[in-house]
Design a protein around this motif. Structure first.
Motif, PDB file in Angstrom:
ATOM      1  N   ARG A 101      14.885  -7.765 -43.435  1.00 32.58           N
ATOM      2  CA  ARG A 101      14.956  -6.999 -42.188  1.00 32.58           C
ATOM      3  C   ARG A 101      15.960  -7.685 -41.264  1.00 32.58           C
ATOM      4  O   ARG A 101      15.904  -8.887 -41.049  1.00 32.58           O
ATOM      5  CB  ARG A 101      13.591  -6.934 -41.520  1.00 32.58           C
ATOM      6  N   THR A 102      16.915  -6.908 -40.721  1.00 27.52           N
ATOM      7  CA  THR A 102      17.921  -7.463 -39.821  1.00 27.52           C
ATOM      8  C   THR A 102      17.736  -6.993 -38.387  1.00 27.52           C
ATOM      9  O   THR A 102      18.189  -7.667 -37.472  1.00 27.52           O
ATOM     10  CB  THR A 102      19.346  -7.104 -40.293  1.00 27.52           C
ATOM     11  N   VAL A 103      17.106  -5.823 -38.197  1.00 29.01           N
ATOM     12  CA  VAL A 103      16.845  -5.304 -36.857  1.00 29.01           C
ATOM     13  C   VAL A 103      15.397  -4.853 -36.803  1.00 29.01           C
ATOM     14  O   VAL A 103      14.923  -4.157 -37.707  1.00 29.01           O
ATOM     15  CB  VAL A 103      17.769  -4.106 -36.512  1.00 29.01           C
ATOM     16  N   LYS A 104      14.699  -5.258 -35.756  1.00 32.31           N
ATOM     17  CA  LYS A 104      13.317  -4.828 -35.560  1.00 32.31           C
ATOM     18  C   LYS A 104      13.138  -4.529 -34.074  1.00 32.31           C
ATOM     19  O   LYS A 104      13.073  -5.424 -33.252  1.00 32.31           O
ATOM     20  CB  LYS A 104      12.331  -5.907 -35.992  1.00 32.31           C
ATOM     21  N   LYS A 105      13.118  -3.247 -33.757  1.00 27.47           N
ATOM     22  CA  LYS A 105      12.875  -2.801 -32.391  1.00 27.47           C
ATOM     23  C   LYS A 105      11.701  -1.839 -32.431  1.00 27.47           C
ATOM     24  O   LYS A 105      11.233  -1.460 -33.506  1.00 27.47           O
ATOM     25  CB  LYS A 105      14.113  -2.120 -31.817  1.00 27.47           C
ATOM     26  N   LEU A 106      11.245  -1.446 -31.276  1.00 23.30           N
ATOM     27  CA  LEU A 106      10.074  -0.573 -31.197  1.00 23.30           C
ATOM     28  C   LEU A 106      10.230   0.687 -32.046  1.00 23.30           C
ATOM     29  O   LEU A 106       9.328   1.065 -32.777  1.00 23.30           O
ATOM     30  CB  LEU A 106       9.796  -0.204 -29.743  1.00 23.30           C
ATOM     31  N   ASN A 107      11.383   1.326 -31.962  1.00 27.29           N
ATOM     32  CA  ASN A 107      11.551   2.586 -32.694  1.00 27.29           C
ATOM     33  C   ASN A 107      12.719   2.550 -33.675  1.00 27.29           C
ATOM     34  O   ASN A 107      13.180   3.581 -34.128  1.00 27.29           O
ATOM     35  CB  ASN A 107      11.743   3.743 -31.716  1.00 27.29           C
ATOM     36  N   ARG A 108      13.204   1.361 -34.007  1.00 27.65           N
ATOM     37  CA  ARG A 108      14.325   1.261 -34.940  1.00 27.65           C
ATOM     38  C   ARG A 108      14.200   0.006 -35.799  1.00 27.65           C
ATOM     39  O   ARG A 108      13.933  -1.073 -35.290  1.00 27.65           O
ATOM     40  CB  ARG A 108      15.633   1.209 -34.163  1.00 27.65           C
ATOM     41  N   VAL A 109      14.405   0.199 -37.094  1.00 27.46           N
ATOM     42  CA  VAL A 109      14.377  -0.902 -38.046  1.00 27.46           C
ATOM     43  C   VAL A 109      15.604  -0.763 -38.940  1.00 27.46           C
ATOM     44  O   VAL A 109      16.005   0.340 -39.303  1.00 27.46           O
ATOM     45  CB  VAL A 109      13.087  -0.879 -38.902  1.00 27.46           C
ATOM     46  N   GLU A 110      16.189  -1.896 -39.294  1.00 31.30           N
ATOM     47  CA  GLU A 110      17.287  -1.904 -40.259  1.00 31.30           C
ATOM     48  C   GLU A 110      16.981  -2.954 -41.310  1.00 31.30           C
ATOM     49  O   GLU A 110      16.593  -4.074 -40.984  1.00 31.30           O
ATOM     50  CB  GLU A 110      18.611  -2.217 -39.575  1.00 31.30           C
ATOM     51  N   LEU A 111      17.145  -2.574 -42.564  1.00 31.38           N
ATOM     52  CA  LEU A 111      16.894  -3.464 -43.695  1.00 31.38           C
ATOM     53  C   LEU A 111      18.135  -3.529 -44.572  1.00 31.38           C
ATOM     54  O   LEU A 111      18.795  -2.507 -44.795  1.00 31.38           O
ATOM     55  CB  LEU A 111      15.717  -2.950 -44.536  1.00 31.38           C
ATOM     56  N   GLN A 112      18.443  -4.709 -45.076  1.00 25.02           N
ATOM     57  CA  GLN A 112      19.526  -4.878 -46.030  1.00 25.02           C
ATOM     58  C   GLN A 112      18.917  -5.103 -47.412  1.00 25.02           C
ATOM     59  O   GLN A 112      17.975  -5.882 -47.559  1.00 25.02           O
ATOM     60  CB  GLN A 112      20.410  -6.055 -45.652  1.00 25.02           C
TER      61      GLN A 112
END
Length: 193
Positions: A101-112
């Motif tokens: 996981r590279t981004v973890k926000k309340l309503n947004r996640v990004e995974l590589q």
């Protein structure tokens, strides 16, 4: 005239045309215990199931085929990382992919996503990127700038609120193994934790 040649005559170029595949995910399928996440095809036939064996830790899930055979075991590690292995294995030689996981926000996640073994690109660059909102069951899986798969909630006409319990995965042709896409989506659902 056989069926294939008559179809090609009616629709020029249709012999080589591939269309996206839809799988429908829900925890309410006939013949399965309530709460078991399963994915069905457009005919309602179960294609994949997600289970956690009673003896396994909470951070380990299994992706099963329709017959109940384990395709992948998914292990959640610390600090937003996962490893996916062939079958019930947890041996590094059997690792298919790892996810960070590279981004973890309340309503947004990004995974590589990084493939392992023969499918690995051999570099530090990731093979796939997943972006979206796990609570809305919506994400896109991308390879470079190409979309590989996407998910969305199941809306009906005149429906103001869509239930988060039913969603669709659209897998575009010529991309990757469908079981890998489903395993990645299972990881994505847990990506907000």
């Amino acid at each position: 005239m056989d069926v294939e040649s008559s179809e090609s005559a009616a629709y020029p170029g249709s012999g080589n045309m591939q269309i996206p595949i839809d799988l429908f995910g829900s925890k309410e399928h006939h013949g399965l215990p309530r709460g078991t996440l399963a994915f069905a095809d457009d005919s309602g036939n179960i294609v994949y199931k997600v289970n956690r064996h009673n003896s396994s830790p909470k951070d380990k899930k299994f992706l099963l085929d329709a017959s109940g055979n384990v395709i992948f075991s998914i292990h959640r590690n610390q600090k937003g990382s996962w490893k996916c292995y062939n079958g019930e294995s947890n041996v590094e030689a059997e690792m298919v992919l790892r996810v960070q996981r590279t981004v973890k926000k309340l309503n947004r996640v990004e995974l590589q996503v990084f493939y392992c073994g023969e499918r690995s690109n051999g570099g530090e660059a990731c093979d796939l990127i997943m972006r979206g909102s796990p609570c809305m069951r919506s994400c896109g899986i991308y390879k470079d700038t190409e979309i590989v798969a996407q998910t969305s909630l199941m809306y009906k006409l005149h429906q103001i609120y869509a239930s988060r319990g039913k969603f669709r995965i659209t897998i575009f042709p010529g991309t990757t193994d469908h079981a890998v896409i489903v395993a990645l989506f299972v990881i994505f659902l847990n990506g907000r934790k």
